[in-house]
Scaffold this active site. Structure first.
Site, short mmCIF file in Angstrom:
data_model
loop_
_atom_site.label_atom_id
_atom_site.label_comp_id
_atom_site.label_asym_id
_atom_site.label_seq_id
_atom_site.Cartn_x
_atom_site.Cartn_y
_atom_site.Cartn_z
N ASN A 10 1.09 -0.97 0.38
CA ASN A 10 0.10 0.19 -0.16
C ASN A 10 1.24 1.11 0.09
OD1 ASN A 10 -1.81 1.72 0.62
ND2 ASN A 10 -2.28 1.02 2.73
N LYS A 12 -0.64 4.01 -0.27
CA LYS A 12 -0.92 5.10 0.08
C LYS A 12 -0.57 6.91 -0.91
CE LYS A 12 -0.04 3.84 4.86
NZ LYS A 12 -0.09 3.52 6.18
N HIS A 96 -9.71 0.83 4.67
CA HIS A 96 -8.43 1.39 5.27
C HIS A 96 -8.70 2.28 6.86
CE1 HIS A 96 -4.54 2.17 6.25
NE2 HIS A 96 -3.66 1.19 5.15
N GLU A 98 -7.32 4.72 7.77
CA GLU A 98 -6.90 6.34 7.55
C GLU A 98 -8.02 6.78 6.58
OE1 GLU A 98 -2.77 5.23 5.41
OE2 GLU A 98 -1.88 5.37 7.46
N GLU A 168 -5.53 -5.20 10.76
CA GLU A 168 -4.76 -3.78 11.29
C GLU A 168 -4.80 -3.38 12.19
OE1 GLU A 168 -2.79 -2.83 7.11
OE2 GLU A 168 -4.60 -1.69 6.96
N GLY A 174 2.20 2.41 10.77
CA GLY A 174 3.36 3.53 10.76
C GLY A 174 3.83 4.19 11.74
N SER A 213 2.99 -1.89 10.38
CA SER A 213 4.59 -1.75 10.81
C SER A 213 5.57 -3.44 10.30
CB SER A 213 5.05 -1.38 11.97
OG SER A 213 4.56 -0.05 12.73
C1 PEP Z 1 -0.76 0.11 5.89
O1 PEP Z 1 -0.71 1.23 5.28
O2 PEP Z 1 -1.65 -0.34 5.95
C2 PEP Z 1 0.69 -0.78 6.89
C3 PEP Z 1 0.37 -1.00 7.67
O3 PEP Z 1 1.22 0.80 6.94
P1 PEP Z 1 2.64 0.41 7.79
O4 PEP Z 1 2.84 -1.37 7.32
O5 PEP Z 1 3.32 1.60 7.24
O6 PEP Z 1 2.09 0.10 9.01
#
Ligand code: PEP
Length: 252
Positions: A10, A12, A96, A98, A168, A174, A213
């Protein structure tokens, strides 16, 4: 039943079309043989076409990061599933955190988007996860169940066979703070359980990705948990060598 792992990137709101194209050219030779894991890239909308051109003839899938639930109409700024499919997408990320946090995504809009994805031949990658506040208040289970019931409660078992879910935890996205394999494993087992009650046999075919992460040094431990079928990768998917190392961990 053994599910083939899937690792999705992803990106973003990162990478212009030319930066995305350059990145994919660097990434492809690092990914090695396809077959033991599916790989999907989700660039921002303007870069989809440039990435699709480079991926054509490879086994790597292309995904949108969101879609609107109508196929066309006077909806300024929106992108439909029909448009994503036309540009070469086979997948779309839905719900997601976000989108939920900053753009008003709800379980109800997730359900409408899931329907739009299937209607247009796209595989939805549906995200669910609790915030830190919800986890600390002991509300992880009810949050996940509410998101699953609200977003997927009316899905048919036939459609659900190809569904991809992503657990998630919002506190791990992040932040550099990853769920331990035990914490992730518990949530994945809870999700698998809900899927079995809702879709019976089809539940065993549904891949549940972990996201939050994931890095080359923690990917292997996470992917070794039986109900974790790969990852949804944000930050670490923006660097070719780290994303390739995570894909290698999923194949191992
Ligand atoms: C994501 O945006 O779905 C995500 C898991 O981000 P990150 O790996 O940076 O935590």
């Amino acid at each position: 039943m053994s599910r083939r792992p899937l690792v999705a990137a992803n990106w973003k709101m990162y990478k212009t079309p030319s930066e995305a194209a350059e990145f994919v050219r660097e990434l492809l030779p690092l990914l090695g043989e396809s077959g033991r894991a599916d790989v999907v890239l989700a660039p921002p909308f303007p870069a989809l076409e440039a990435v699709a051109r480079i991926l054509s003839g490879t086994q790597i899938g292309l995904s949108g990061q969101d879609l609107y639930w109508e196929d066309e109409g006077a909806f300024t700024g929106q992108v439909s599933g029909r448009m994503l499919a036309a540009v070469g997408c086979g997948y779309v990320i839905i719900g997601h955190s976000e989108r939920r946090q900053f753009f008003g995504e709800t379980d109800e809009t997730v359900a409408r988007k899931v329907d739009a994805a299937y209607r247009n031949g796209l595989t939805p990658i549906v995200c669910a996860g609790e915030t830190l506040e919800q986890r600390e208040a002991g509300e992880t289970e009810c949050t996940l169940l509410r998101q699953l019931n609200g977003g997927l409660g009316s899905l048919s078992a036939d459609r659900a066979r190809t569904l991809v879910l992503a657990y998630e935890p919002v506190w791990a996205i992040g932040t550099g703070r990853t769920a331990t394999p035990e914490i992730a494993g518990e949530a994945h087992a809870l999700i698998r359980n809900w899927l079995s009650r809702r879709f019976e046999g089809a539940a065993e075919e549904i891949r549940i990705l972990y996201g939050g992460s994931v890095k080359p040094d923690n990917a292997r431990a996470l992917f070794s948990i039986p109900d974790i079928d790969g990852g949804l990768i944000g930050g670490a998917s923006l660097k070719a060598d780290s994303f390739a190392a995570i894909v290698a961990a999923a194949k191992a």
